[in-house]
Design an enzyme around this catalytic site. Structure first.
Site, short mmCIF file in Angstrom:
data_model
loop_
_atom_site.label_atom_id
_atom_site.label_comp_id
_atom_site.label_asym_id
_atom_site.label_seq_id
_atom_site.Cartn_x
_atom_site.Cartn_y
_atom_site.Cartn_z
N THR A 5 0.82 -1.27 0.20
CA THR A 5 0.08 0.10 0.08
C THR A 5 0.91 1.24 -0.04
O THR A 5 2.02 1.36 0.47
CB THR A 5 -0.93 0.04 1.41
N ASP A 6 0.28 2.20 -0.48
CA ASP A 6 1.00 3.61 -0.32
C ASP A 6 1.09 4.16 1.05
O ASP A 6 2.21 5.16 1.26
CB ASP A 6 0.27 4.69 -1.01
N GLU A 7 0.23 3.66 1.79
CA GLU A 7 0.35 3.82 3.28
C GLU A 7 1.85 3.76 3.96
O GLU A 7 2.12 4.24 5.04
CB GLU A 7 -0.61 3.33 4.24
N TYR A 22 -1.43 -0.52 11.24
CA TYR A 22 -1.57 -1.03 9.88
C TYR A 22 -0.45 -0.83 8.95
O TYR A 22 0.07 -1.84 8.48
CB TYR A 22 -2.98 -0.54 9.32
N LYS A 82 2.31 -3.45 7.50
CA LYS A 82 2.68 -3.67 5.92
C LYS A 82 3.95 -3.18 5.34
O LYS A 82 4.70 -4.11 4.57
CB LYS A 82 1.59 -2.68 4.94
P1 NAD Z 1 -10.16 -6.66 2.81
O1 NAD Z 1 -10.00 -6.55 4.24
O2 NAD Z 1 -11.35 -6.30 2.21
O3 NAD Z 1 -9.97 -8.32 2.54
C1 NAD Z 1 -8.71 -9.21 3.21
C2 NAD Z 1 -9.02 -10.35 2.97
O4 NAD Z 1 -8.13 -11.25 3.59
C3 NAD Z 1 -10.46 -11.05 3.53
O5 NAD Z 1 -11.14 -11.87 2.65
C4 NAD Z 1 -9.80 -11.68 4.63
O6 NAD Z 1 -10.90 -12.82 5.07
C5 NAD Z 1 -8.69 -12.23 4.26
N1 NAD Z 1 -7.73 -12.52 5.50
C6 NAD Z 1 -7.52 -11.77 6.44
N2 NAD Z 1 -6.78 -12.50 7.37
C7 NAD Z 1 -6.33 -13.57 6.96
C8 NAD Z 1 -5.43 -14.56 7.06
N3 NAD Z 1 -4.84 -14.54 8.36
N4 NAD Z 1 -5.34 -15.73 6.38
C9 NAD Z 1 -6.05 -15.99 5.22
N5 NAD Z 1 -6.93 -14.77 4.86
C10 NAD Z 1 -7.05 -13.73 5.70
O7 NAD Z 1 -8.64 -5.82 2.11
P2 NAD Z 1 -8.61 -5.43 0.75
O8 NAD Z 1 -9.11 -3.79 0.67
O9 NAD Z 1 -9.12 -6.14 -0.27
O10 NAD Z 1 -6.97 -5.35 0.63
C11 NAD Z 1 -6.60 -6.43 0.09
C12 NAD Z 1 -4.90 -6.09 0.03
O11 NAD Z 1 -4.46 -4.88 -0.50
C13 NAD Z 1 -4.30 -5.74 1.48
O12 NAD Z 1 -2.99 -6.34 1.55
C14 NAD Z 1 -4.18 -4.35 1.80
O13 NAD Z 1 -3.30 -3.91 2.64
C15 NAD Z 1 -3.75 -4.09 0.26
N6 NAD Z 1 -4.38 -2.66 -0.01
C16 NAD Z 1 -5.75 -2.28 -0.15
C17 NAD Z 1 -6.10 -0.83 -0.64
C18 NAD Z 1 -7.50 -0.49 -0.64
O14 NAD Z 1 -7.75 0.61 -0.77
N7 NAD Z 1 -8.36 -1.26 0.05
C19 NAD Z 1 -5.08 -0.33 -1.18
C20 NAD Z 1 -3.61 -0.61 -1.21
C21 NAD Z 1 -3.39 -1.86 -0.92
O1 TDX Z 2 -16.29 6.99 8.63
C1 TDX Z 2 -15.19 7.48 8.11
N1 TDX Z 2 -14.89 8.83 7.85
C2 TDX Z 2 -13.90 9.38 7.27
O2 TDX Z 2 -13.75 10.67 7.30
C3 TDX Z 2 -14.16 6.63 7.44
C4 TDX Z 2 -14.13 5.08 7.67
C5 TDX Z 2 -12.86 7.16 7.04
N2 TDX Z 2 -12.86 8.47 6.87
C6 TDX Z 2 -11.55 9.18 6.37
C7 TDX Z 2 -10.27 8.73 6.59
C8 TDX Z 2 -9.57 8.50 5.56
O3 TDX Z 2 -8.87 9.90 5.45
O4 TDX Z 2 -11.68 8.75 4.79
C9 TDX Z 2 -10.18 8.30 4.29
C10 TDX Z 2 -10.31 7.00 3.85
O5 TDX Z 2 -10.48 6.31 4.83
P1 TDX Z 2 -10.55 4.62 4.85
O6 TDX Z 2 -11.64 4.34 3.71
O7 TDX Z 2 -10.43 3.98 6.14
O8 TDX Z 2 -9.26 4.27 3.85
P2 TDX Z 2 -7.53 4.68 4.51
O9 TDX Z 2 -7.53 4.94 5.90
O10 TDX Z 2 -7.13 5.77 3.10
O11 TDX Z 2 -6.98 3.25 3.96
C11 TDX Z 2 -7.07 2.47 2.64
O12 TDX Z 2 -6.39 2.84 1.82
C12 TDX Z 2 -5.13 2.31 1.76
C13 TDX Z 2 -7.53 0.96 2.68
O13 TDX Z 2 -8.21 0.94 3.81
C14 TDX Z 2 -6.05 0.50 3.20
O14 TDX Z 2 -6.20 -0.84 3.39
C15 TDX Z 2 -4.98 0.91 1.99
O15 TDX Z 2 -3.96 0.47 2.31
#
Ligand code: NAD
Ligand code: TDX
Length: 339
Positions: free
Chosen positions: A125-127, A153, A157
């Site tokens: 992730t970019d985080e 988190y 990562k």
């Molecule tokens: P999500 O939380 O929607 O899904 C995570 C999945 O992993 C779920 O199906 C969960 O059951 C499974 N899981 C959790 N713990 C596990 C374990 N111990 N063993 C096997 N499976 C397990 O997450 P997402 O938003 O789809 O993110 C997927 C990946 O992408 C993550 O690694 C996250 O860090 C990365 N990522 C997410 C975003 C975003 O915006 N959502 C952005 C950049 C990177």
């Molecule tokens: O209720 C809310 N109100 C609010 O203002 C929630 C849930 C979030 N926020 C804000 C926090 C953040 O600035 O919105 C922005 C986005 O929040 P999230 O959806 O929780 O995402 P973020 O924290 O940016 O992280 C996401 O992007 C990077 C994913 O959850 C991560 O898994 C990924 O790595």
């Protein structure tokens, strides 16, 4: 080609499973997922009977199980999406983030060493780069930006990324890492900003905005992310990191207002609540490397992507209503009840 997709019952992993099965009819996709609160078999429903798909329930931190899966499935490629992914949950209870995101990754890497693979790809992730100041819109994260994390988190990562790179260098494991900006699209769990806002607005519930809502995220439509990973596992250079993002920066308030407007509701739903501790101000990716080396470019820009996403949530109410009417209610009360 046998590909193990961990976390394939989650948001991005689920979209990736659909994408790969759609695109390749001679690849076997094996989803390994623990089905935590974020994993959902309904996300896999459209592919569950596909002859090229197999689902295995299991924890990536369970060494015996992971080794057994490798022995039986003989994967060529691993794409590791499995993670605890929500920043707010990591602030509330960090330990599981360390177990899944760090230990889980190390177990997968050990399995790759033991059984041999063509590629291990870590979805990061970019985080991991921390954040950028709001008043320096000229700054972007490149692959050379130092790791500098803010939340449990992102720290977990970044730790995983370092382990992946260490296994690449020390054991010559063929690894790649991608660091993507915020994704949005179908099957996004409603604890995250965009699906939470869509669900709340559709239900005429208050929309919680942290702090002043001025934090900036760089939104990428999930299918663009899937396509980038597909390109990296096939053509990406071993040992390399690729940033993925599409220059779609928006403040949280802009995102919230766009959704409210699209659904024809009132901005009176916006409720400012206590800020997230350690809240990152701005994320913004420089995707030059993946554009130049692999020819990737985002295809869905925010204005169109958000429209498609809102439509998906309207058309697939059952998917998210099943979630918000279950255990999730307790989470919502705990996280937002006192705010
Ligand atoms: P999500 O939380 O929607 O899904 C995570 C999945 O992993 C779920 O199906 C969960 O059951 C499974 N899981 C959790 N713990 C596990 C374990 N111990 N063993 C096997 N499976 C397990 O997450 P997402 O938003 O789809 O993110 C997927 C990946 O992408 C993550 O690694 C996250 O860090 C990365 N990522 C997410 C975003 C975003 O915006 N959502 C952005 C950049 C990177
Ligand atoms: O209720 C809310 N109100 C609010 O203002 C929630 C849930 C979030 N926020 C804000 C926090 C953040 O600035 O919105 C922005 C986005 O929040 P999230 O959806 O929780 O995402 P973020 O924290 O940016 O992280 C996401 O992007 C990077 C994913 O959850 C991560 O898994 C990924 O790595």
């Amino acid at each position: 080609m046998n590909i193990i997709v961990t976390g394939g019952a989650g948001f991005i992993g689920g979209n990736f499973v659909h994408y790969m099965l759609n695109k390749y009819n001679d690849y076997k996709i094996i989803c390994l997922d623990a089905l935590t609160y974020a994993g959902n078999m309904e996300t896999l429903e459209p592919v569950i009977n596909n002859k090229n798909f197999k689902f295995i329930k299991g924890d990536i931190a369970d060494r015996n199980l992971v080794y057994k899966v490798f022995e039986e499935q003989k994967p060529d490629i691993i794409v590791n999406f499995a993670a605890e992914s929500h920043v707010d949950r990591s602030i509330d209870a960090p330990e599981i983030f360390l177990k899944t995101n760090i230990i889980g990754t190390s177990v997968l890497l050990d399995a790759c060493r033991k059984y041999g693979i063509k590629r291990y790809h870590q979805v990061s992730t970019d985080e991991v780069y921390g954040d950028l100041p709001l008043d320096r819109t000229d700054l972007f994260f490149t692959e050379k930006t130092p790791l500098h994390t803010s939340s449990p988190y992102s720290a977990s990562k970044a730790s995983a990324d370092l382990l992946v790179q260490a296994y690449g260098r020390t054991y010559k494991l063929p690894i790649t890492i991608s660091r993507c900006s915020n994704n949005y699209g179908p099957y996004h769990f409603p604890e995250k900003l965009i699906p939470l806002v869509i669900a709340n607005v559709l239900n005429d519930r208050a929309v919680p905005v942290y702090g002043k809502g001025e934090n900036v995220r760089d939104w990428l439509y999930v299918e663009d992310h899937c396509r980038a990973i597909d390109m990296i596992i096939h053509d990406g250079k071993e040992g390399e990191v690729y940033n993925i993002g599409g220059h779609n920066e928006r403040t949280n308030l802009q995102v919230v207002k766009t959704i409210i407007k699209a659904l024809g509701k009132s901005e009176k739903l916006i409720t400012y609540v206590a800020d997230r501790p350690g809240h990152d101000m701005r994320y913004a990716i420089d995707p030059t490397k993946i554009e130049n080396e692999l020819g990737w470019k985002p295809q869905t820009f925010f204005d169109y992507g958000i429209e498609k996403t809102i439509k998906w949530y309207i058309d697939n109410k059952k998917w998210w209503e099943n979630i918000i009417n279950g255990e999730y209610q307790k989470y919502y009360e705990k996280m937002y009840g006192g705010k």
